[in-house]
Design a protein around this motif. Structure first.
Motif, PDB file in Angstrom:
ATOM      1  N   GLN A   1       0.840  -1.189   0.000  1.00  0.00           N
ATOM      2  CA  GLN A   1       0.000   0.000   0.000  1.00  0.00           C
ATOM      3  C   GLN A   1       0.883   1.250   0.000  1.00  0.00           C
ATOM      4  O   GLN A   1       1.872   1.325   0.732  1.00  0.00           O
ATOM      5  CB  GLN A   1      -0.907   0.020   1.228  1.00  0.00           C
ATOM      6  CG  GLN A   1      -2.075  -0.940   1.140  1.00  0.00           C
ATOM      7  CD  GLN A   1      -2.963  -0.872   2.371  1.00  0.00           C
ATOM      8  OE1 GLN A   1      -2.533  -0.424   3.433  1.00  0.00           O
ATOM      9  NE2 GLN A   1      -4.189  -1.315   2.234  1.00  0.00           N
TER      10      GLN A   1
ATOM     11  N   LYS B   1       2.470   4.739   0.823  1.00  0.00           N
ATOM     12  CA  LYS B   1       2.587   5.482   2.076  1.00  0.00           C
ATOM     13  C   LYS B   1       1.858   6.811   1.963  1.00  0.00           C
ATOM     14  O   LYS B   1       1.997   7.528   0.976  1.00  0.00           O
ATOM     15  CB  LYS B   1       4.065   5.723   2.379  1.00  0.00           C
ATOM     16  CG  LYS B   1       4.315   6.468   3.669  1.00  0.00           C
ATOM     17  CD  LYS B   1       5.796   6.721   3.847  1.00  0.00           C
ATOM     18  CE  LYS B   1       6.050   7.569   5.100  1.00  0.00           C
ATOM     19  NZ  LYS B   1       7.491   7.877   5.246  1.00  0.00           N
ATOM     20  N   LYS B   2       1.075   7.133   2.973  1.00  0.00           N
ATOM     21  CA  LYS B   2       0.335   8.396   2.951  1.00  0.00           C
ATOM     22  C   LYS B   2       1.266   9.574   3.216  1.00  0.00           C
ATOM     23  O   LYS B   2       2.237   9.474   3.959  1.00  0.00           O
ATOM     24  CB  LYS B   2      -0.780   8.368   3.998  1.00  0.00           C
ATOM     25  CG  LYS B   2      -1.959   7.475   3.632  1.00  0.00           C
ATOM     26  CD  LYS B   2      -3.140   7.729   4.554  1.00  0.00           C
ATOM     27  CE  LYS B   2      -4.359   6.940   4.081  1.00  0.00           C
ATOM     28  NZ  LYS B   2      -5.556   7.240   4.885  1.00  0.00           N
ATOM     29  N   ILE B   3       0.934  10.701   2.593  1.00  0.00           N
ATOM     30  CA  ILE B   3       1.684  11.936   2.798  1.00  0.00           C
ATOM     31  C   ILE B   3       1.220  12.551   4.112  1.00  0.00           C
ATOM     32  O   ILE B   3       0.037  12.842   4.284  1.00  0.00           O
ATOM     33  CB  ILE B   3       1.453  12.918   1.638  1.00  0.00           C
ATOM     34  CG1 ILE B   3       1.886  12.294   0.312  1.00  0.00           C
ATOM     35  CG2 ILE B   3       2.209  14.226   1.886  1.00  0.00           C
ATOM     36  CD1 ILE B   3       1.413  13.064  -0.904  1.00  0.00           C
ATOM     37  N   ARG B   4       2.139  12.757   5.025  1.00  0.00           N
ATOM     38  CA  ARG B   4       1.804  13.296   6.345  1.00  0.00           C
ATOM     39  C   ARG B   4       1.841  14.824   6.284  1.00  0.00           C
ATOM     40  O   ARG B   4       2.869  15.428   5.993  1.00  0.00           O
ATOM     41  CB  ARG B   4       2.780  12.755   7.388  1.00  0.00           C
ATOM     42  CG  ARG B   4       2.763  11.231   7.454  1.00  0.00           C
ATOM     43  CD  ARG B   4       3.853  10.666   8.336  1.00  0.00           C
ATOM     44  NE  ARG B   4       3.611  10.955   9.744  1.00  0.00           N
ATOM     45  CZ  ARG B   4       4.280  11.847  10.460  1.00  0.00           C
ATOM     46  NH1 ARG B   4       5.267  12.539   9.875  1.00  0.00           N
ATOM     47  NH2 ARG B   4       4.006  12.057  11.734  1.00  0.00           N
TER      48      ARG B   4
ATOM     49  N   ASN C   1      -9.029  14.723   4.486  1.00  0.00           N
ATOM     50  CA  ASN C   1      -9.431  13.414   5.011  1.00  0.00           C
ATOM     51  C   ASN C   1     -10.110  12.554   3.955  1.00  0.00           C
ATOM     52  O   ASN C   1     -10.173  11.332   4.082  1.00  0.00           O
ATOM     53  CB  ASN C   1     -10.353  13.589   6.222  1.00  0.00           C
ATOM     54  CG  ASN C   1      -9.599  13.993   7.478  1.00  0.00           C
ATOM     55  OD1 ASN C   1      -8.408  13.713   7.607  1.00  0.00           O
ATOM     56  ND2 ASN C   1     -10.279  14.656   8.400  1.00  0.00           N
TER      57      ASN C   1
ATOM     58  N   ARG D   1      -7.270   9.832  -0.155  1.00  0.00           N
ATOM     59  CA  ARG D   1      -6.701   8.592   0.371  1.00  0.00           C
ATOM     60  C   ARG D   1      -5.192   8.646   0.568  1.00  0.00           C
ATOM     61  O   ARG D   1      -4.645   7.952   1.416  1.00  0.00           O
ATOM     62  CB  ARG D   1      -7.046   7.437  -0.576  1.00  0.00           C
ATOM     63  CG  ARG D   1      -8.529   7.137  -0.662  1.00  0.00           C
ATOM     64  CD  ARG D   1      -8.786   5.969  -1.589  1.00  0.00           C
ATOM     65  NE  ARG D   1     -10.212   5.663  -1.684  1.00  0.00           N
ATOM     66  CZ  ARG D   1     -10.703   4.694  -2.443  1.00  0.00           C
ATOM     67  NH1 ARG D   1      -9.876   3.950  -3.181  1.00  0.00           N
ATOM     68  NH2 ARG D   1     -12.005   4.471  -2.475  1.00  0.00           N
ATOM     69  N   SER D   2      -4.524   9.486  -0.200  1.00  0.00           N
ATOM     70  CA  SER D   2      -3.050   9.499  -0.138  1.00  0.00           C
ATOM     71  C   SER D   2      -2.504  10.475   0.887  1.00  0.00           C
ATOM     72  O   SER D   2      -1.297  10.625   1.024  1.00  0.00           O
ATOM     73  CB  SER D   2      -2.492   9.848  -1.520  1.00  0.00           C
ATOM     74  OG  SER D   2      -2.950  11.140  -1.919  1.00  0.00           O
ATOM     75  N   ILE D   3      -3.385  11.175   1.630  1.00  0.00           N
ATOM     76  CA  ILE D   3      -2.944  12.216   2.559  1.00  0.00           C
ATOM     77  C   ILE D   3      -3.493  11.956   3.967  1.00  0.00           C
ATOM     78  O   ILE D   3      -4.652  11.574   4.126  1.00  0.00           O
ATOM     79  CB  ILE D   3      -3.401  13.609   2.067  1.00  0.00           C
ATOM     80  CG1 ILE D   3      -2.712  13.947   0.740  1.00  0.00           C
ATOM     81  CG2 ILE D   3      -3.098  14.689   3.104  1.00  0.00           C
ATOM     82  CD1 ILE D   3      -3.223  15.196   0.080  1.00  0.00           C
ATOM     83  N   ALA D   4      -2.650  12.174   4.960  1.00  0.00           N
ATOM     84  CA  ALA D   4      -3.070  12.033   6.355  1.00  0.00           C
ATOM     85  C   ALA D   4      -2.687  13.293   7.123  1.00  0.00           C
ATOM     86  O   ALA D   4      -1.531  13.725   7.076  1.00  0.00           O
ATOM     87  CB  ALA D   4      -2.400  10.819   6.987  1.00  0.00           C
TER      88      ALA D   4
ATOM     89  N   ASP E   1       5.632  15.351   6.302  1.00  0.00           N
ATOM     90  CA  ASP E   1       6.221  15.444   4.965  1.00  0.00           C
ATOM     91  C   ASP E   1       6.016  16.839   4.391  1.00  0.00           C
ATOM     92  O   ASP E   1       6.906  17.392   3.738  1.00  0.00           O
ATOM     93  CB  ASP E   1       5.582  14.408   4.031  1.00  0.00           C
ATOM     94  CG  ASP E   1       5.798  12.994   4.519  1.00  0.00           C
ATOM     95  OD1 ASP E   1       6.960  12.642   4.782  1.00  0.00           O
ATOM     96  OD2 ASP E   1       4.812  12.248   4.639  1.00  0.00           O
TER      97      ASP E   1
ATOM     98  N   ARG F   1       0.806  16.825  -3.165  1.00  0.00           N
ATOM     99  CA  ARG F   1       1.426  15.622  -3.730  1.00  0.00           C
ATOM    100  C   ARG F   1       2.723  15.955  -4.450  1.00  0.00           C
ATOM    101  O   ARG F   1       3.733  15.257  -4.303  1.00  0.00           O
ATOM    102  CB  ARG F   1       0.448  14.944  -4.688  1.00  0.00           C
ATOM    103  CG  ARG F   1      -0.717  14.258  -3.988  1.00  0.00           C
ATOM    104  CD  ARG F   1      -1.748  13.788  -4.982  1.00  0.00           C
ATOM    105  NE  ARG F   1      -2.838  13.058  -4.328  1.00  0.00           N
ATOM    106  CZ  ARG F   1      -4.021  12.832  -4.888  1.00  0.00           C
ATOM    107  NH1 ARG F   1      -4.264  13.259  -6.115  1.00  0.00           N
ATOM    108  NH2 ARG F   1      -4.946  12.169  -4.225  1.00  0.00           N
TER     109      ARG F   1
END
Length: 237
Positions: free
Chosen positions: A21, A23-26, A45, A48-51, A72, A139
């Motif tokens: 999976q 990795k989400k961008i923090r 929120n 899907r790729s961002i936290a 990040d 991104r």
């Protein structure tokens, strides 16, 4: 034994899935308006790729929290009480060089843009941008690229023409904000591939923009576009 084998299989599959999976961008948000901060969190929120890992409403707290959380990307408002976003950016990047800062401001002033770039920001987004543009900017910045709102380039150009009423009025009518962005990046020596990465476009689309710019300005080459940009105040390079 059979149950143990099944458990191992399930755990192995879960481990493989977690490794495969993306990795989400923090992301850490610095914004002094509570309503806008909540709106940004709700929007991210859904991506899907961002936290979202944290938030702050002032520069002093942001520096301390970012140093602790090491996100990040830090989305940074510029105008805040106490420590402003420009100075906060300098301090964050001095302490957390792996964190990327994305300026997020209502200001289209050249001074604000230049100061944030000098402080080390990787991009500059105006608060009138769409949610999708901001997500794409996060991104791109997380990947080590730069990203700028088309409006900021158009705003910088408009500011330069205000100081010289006889210069550039025709350009503001015939060139779109994205075309002005392409001219600015060409003047910086960026290739079509680099421009495509920065603006989140395909290379073919960038080439189409170049052709439109040549057609609208009457330029015959990229070199002439650069000279044209300098002459008309689109860039000072």
């Amino acid at each position: 034994i059979r149950q143990e084998a099944m458990t191992k299989t399930i755990l192995t599959r879960m481990e493989i899935k977690s490794r495969t999976q993306p990795k989400k961008i923090r992301v850490f948000i610095v914004e002094d308006h509570h309503f806008l901060r909540d709106a940004l969190k709700m929007m991210f929120n859904k991506a899907r790729s961002i936290a979202i890992v944290g938030e702050s409403d002032n520069g002093v707290d942001a520096v301390a929290r970012v140093q602790e959380l090491r996100p990040d990307v830090c989305i940074m408002d510029i105008t805040m009480k106490g420590l402003n976003g420009i100075d906060a950016t300098r301090q964050i990047l001095a302490r957390c060089p792996d964190t990327r800062v994305l300026a997020f401001s209502a200001s289209l002033r050249r001074k604000s843009f230049v100061q944030m770039m000098q402080a080390g920001a990787s991009g500059y987004m105006v608060k009138t941008c769409s949610g999708q543009e901001l997500i794409e900017a996060v991104r791109m910045v997380a990947r080590g690229k730069q990203f700028f709102s088309p409006e900021i380039v158009a705003g910088l150009f408009a500011e330069s023409t205000q100081s010289d009423p006889d210069s550039g009025h025709e350009l503001t009518r015939i060139l779109s904000p994205r075309e002005l962005t392409v001219i600015e990046l060409i003047a910086q020596g960026k290739s079509s591939k680099e421009i495509a990465d920065i603006m989140a476009l395909s290379v073919r689309t960038v080439e189409a923009f170049r052709m439109k710019i040549i057609e609208k300005t009457g330029a015959s080459s990229v070199a002439e576009i650069v000279r044209f940009a300098i002459k008309e105040g689109i860039t000072s390079l």
